[in-house]
Write a protein that holds these residues in place. Sequence first.
Motif, PDB file in Angstrom:
ATOM      1  N   LEU A 103     -17.396  42.172 -11.197  1.00 47.54           N
ATOM      2  CA  LEU A 103     -17.790  42.067  -9.764  1.00 47.54           C
ATOM      3  C   LEU A 103     -18.326  40.750  -9.307  1.00 47.54           C
ATOM      4  CD1 LEU A 103     -18.822  45.619  -9.280  1.00 47.54           C
ATOM      5  CD2 LEU A 103     -16.800  44.667  -8.373  1.00 47.54           C
ATOM      6  N   TRP A 104     -19.125  39.978 -10.130  1.00 44.54           N
ATOM      7  CA  TRP A 104     -19.725  38.807  -9.895  1.00 44.54           C
ATOM      8  C   TRP A 104     -18.457  37.737  -9.676  1.00 44.54           C
ATOM      9  CZ3 TRP A 104     -23.511  37.302 -14.665  1.00 44.54           C
ATOM     10  CH2 TRP A 104     -24.457  38.413 -14.500  1.00 44.54           C
ATOM     11  N   VAL A 105     -17.600  37.827 -10.381  1.00 47.55           N
ATOM     12  CA  VAL A 105     -16.514  36.781 -10.294  1.00 47.55           C
ATOM     13  C   VAL A 105     -15.628  37.391  -9.145  1.00 47.55           C
ATOM     14  CG1 VAL A 105     -14.499  35.683 -11.651  1.00 47.55           C
ATOM     15  CG2 VAL A 105     -16.661  36.568 -12.838  1.00 47.55           C
ATOM     16  N   TYR A 106     -15.279  38.927  -9.112  1.00 49.08           N
ATOM     17  CA  TYR A 106     -14.494  39.012  -8.163  1.00 49.08           C
ATOM     18  C   TYR A 106     -15.193  38.756  -6.708  1.00 49.08           C
ATOM     19  CZ  TYR A 106     -12.594  42.206  -4.628  1.00 49.08           C
ATOM     20  OH  TYR A 106     -11.852  42.731  -3.324  1.00 49.08           O
ATOM     21  N   ASP A 107     -16.138  39.077  -6.359  1.00 42.99           N
ATOM     22  CA  ASP A 107     -17.049  38.630  -5.256  1.00 42.99           C
ATOM     23  C   ASP A 107     -16.750  37.047  -4.888  1.00 42.99           C
ATOM     24  OD1 ASP A 107     -17.612  41.391  -4.634  1.00 42.99           O
ATOM     25  OD2 ASP A 107     -19.720  41.239  -5.406  1.00 42.99           O
ATOM     26  N   VAL A 120     -23.829  34.238  -4.236  1.00 42.65           N
ATOM     27  CA  VAL A 120     -22.690  35.187  -4.045  1.00 42.65           C
ATOM     28  C   VAL A 120     -22.932  36.324  -4.902  1.00 42.65           C
ATOM     29  CG1 VAL A 120     -20.208  35.779  -3.647  1.00 42.65           C
ATOM     30  CG2 VAL A 120     -21.583  33.711  -2.568  1.00 42.65           C
ATOM     31  N   ALA A 121     -22.825  36.261  -6.173  1.00 43.01           N
ATOM     32  CA  ALA A 121     -22.915  37.171  -7.291  1.00 43.01           C
ATOM     33  C   ALA A 121     -24.018  38.243  -7.213  1.00 43.01           C
ATOM     34  CB  ALA A 121     -22.831  36.416  -8.590  1.00 43.01           C
ATOM     35  N   ALA A 122     -25.235  37.504  -6.795  1.00 47.31           N
ATOM     36  CA  ALA A 122     -26.345  38.206  -6.887  1.00 47.31           C
ATOM     37  C   ALA A 122     -26.545  39.400  -5.579  1.00 47.31           C
ATOM     38  CB  ALA A 122     -27.662  37.446  -6.626  1.00 47.31           C
ATOM     39  N   ARG A 123     -25.693  39.017  -4.653  1.00 49.63           N
ATOM     40  CA  ARG A 123     -25.713  39.780  -3.441  1.00 49.63           C
ATOM     41  C   ARG A 123     -25.646  41.304  -3.749  1.00 49.63           C
ATOM     42  NH1 ARG A 123     -24.437  37.093   1.703  1.00 49.63           N
ATOM     43  NH2 ARG A 123     -23.019  38.713   2.166  1.00 49.63           N
TER      44      ARG A 123
END
Length: 485
Positions: free
Chosen positions: A189-193, A259-262
């Motif tokens: 999901l980090w990379v997807y986001d 972005v990944a931390a959101r």
Amino acid sequence: MLEGYLIDLEDESIPFVSEDNEHFHIVNNRNMYIMLARNIIEKDVVNGHLWGNRYIKMFGCRYNGRSLACQGYVYSKNNNPPDELTKFDRITFAGKAVDVFAGGSRRAVKYVDSVSWDIQANGVMIKKWDELNTRYSAVVDGIKCNIGIDYVIYYTTQWGKRDIGTCVPRFYIDFEEPVLTEMLLKIYLWVYDFMKFISFRRNIYFDDIRIYRRNANKFEETGIVNIIGKNRGEYLNTETNTILEEDINSSLGELFSYVAARRQGDCTDDLFVPDNDAEYNEVSHTRFLECALSFEGEYDRTQETKTETNNCFSRVKQNAMDVVVEASKIFVSDEEKQSVEKELLELVKSNFQVVMEELREQESSRKNKDRVTSYAKKILIELGKIDFSLEEQYNSVLKNVYADILTEYQEVLAKRMQINFASKPNLGKIFQDMRNGIGHGHPQSLEDIHVYTYQLARCMIYIMILDKVGVTHDKITQIIRKIFR
């Protein structure tokens, strides 16, 4: 095709088969008819084995005795011996979104005027890895890592094939410390986001995900990953409407981290991002409301508050809080004062004047005293939130904070939409009124001016995020020209 058995769902192992590597079927289950009405078993992680001496680990499993579904899985790359899939040090992602972001295989070569045939193919030279692969530091959810783009070339040596090699860019994450395979869904999901952000599309797919372990000074591939996602249409982005690595360069690590931390902070207010190209051009009341909520959330995270920027407002707000706190203490016991004060000093709402009128017009009866105390508590809980209205936030970003970026885009957008302003409208108020109308269940029809403010708001969200991570205004201007055409 995947065939094997799972060992964590029943007392006995459960054989399964998947012909498309996404849909799983239970086979040879002697109790399959008895199990028809069984309750669903849900497990975050289920272990198993594939025929051929490989381990498999499934994530987000649902099982009812006859059918099996999961959100994703990882299985051992090798079978002699197979990796036990407990930890990994590196993960790579390949797919069309990565191809576009990285610049494709064109970045892997450089062209020269003439080259001796005794040395290599004429006119084309593969770049050295240190000038081709990139690396940036990042931190997500307290986990330190390095991210970037690397390239892998697959050579075809089969007799009768003309392909010399296929050059594939990959987005990679190298972790400072090994991470558990149970984190694969979260890391995906980090990379997807991130890819969703740089593409301004949700239809992100990865056709190849692999994990690695460190062995001395190199990485050894240990597992193959498949995450099962929703089909949101074909990815059609190109370099003309996507944020590229070269567009953000040194800010890439900070942007990925932010972005990944959101999502890790329960911040998933980016539903305004379209699924695909067709949805990019669509506006509805629902999408308008989602955009407004995202705008407010990003403003709160990235911009200064009215209390911080307006000294007069700050003094009035503090006096208001002091007055209500002291007034509320009159109606509570000494034991309650400390807890009430702490509770009253927390947060915000705009009907402060109404509550103050109630306090001033209080009656002498105990019932009314209790009612006033209750009102005061409620209003003080919300009082801390009183700040810029959505109208003020919108106009502040548009006219003051990022006017150097948005002035050009406003003119281009108005011309494209064939909107002629006889006078300067209050765009913030127009945006706020539509948001309020939708939120309260009586929205007006969407007109061109609402579509105009909606498109500007989407643009402003991106500007606030890019500015937050240190991308220069000149580069942000170039990015906005590409994404919001």
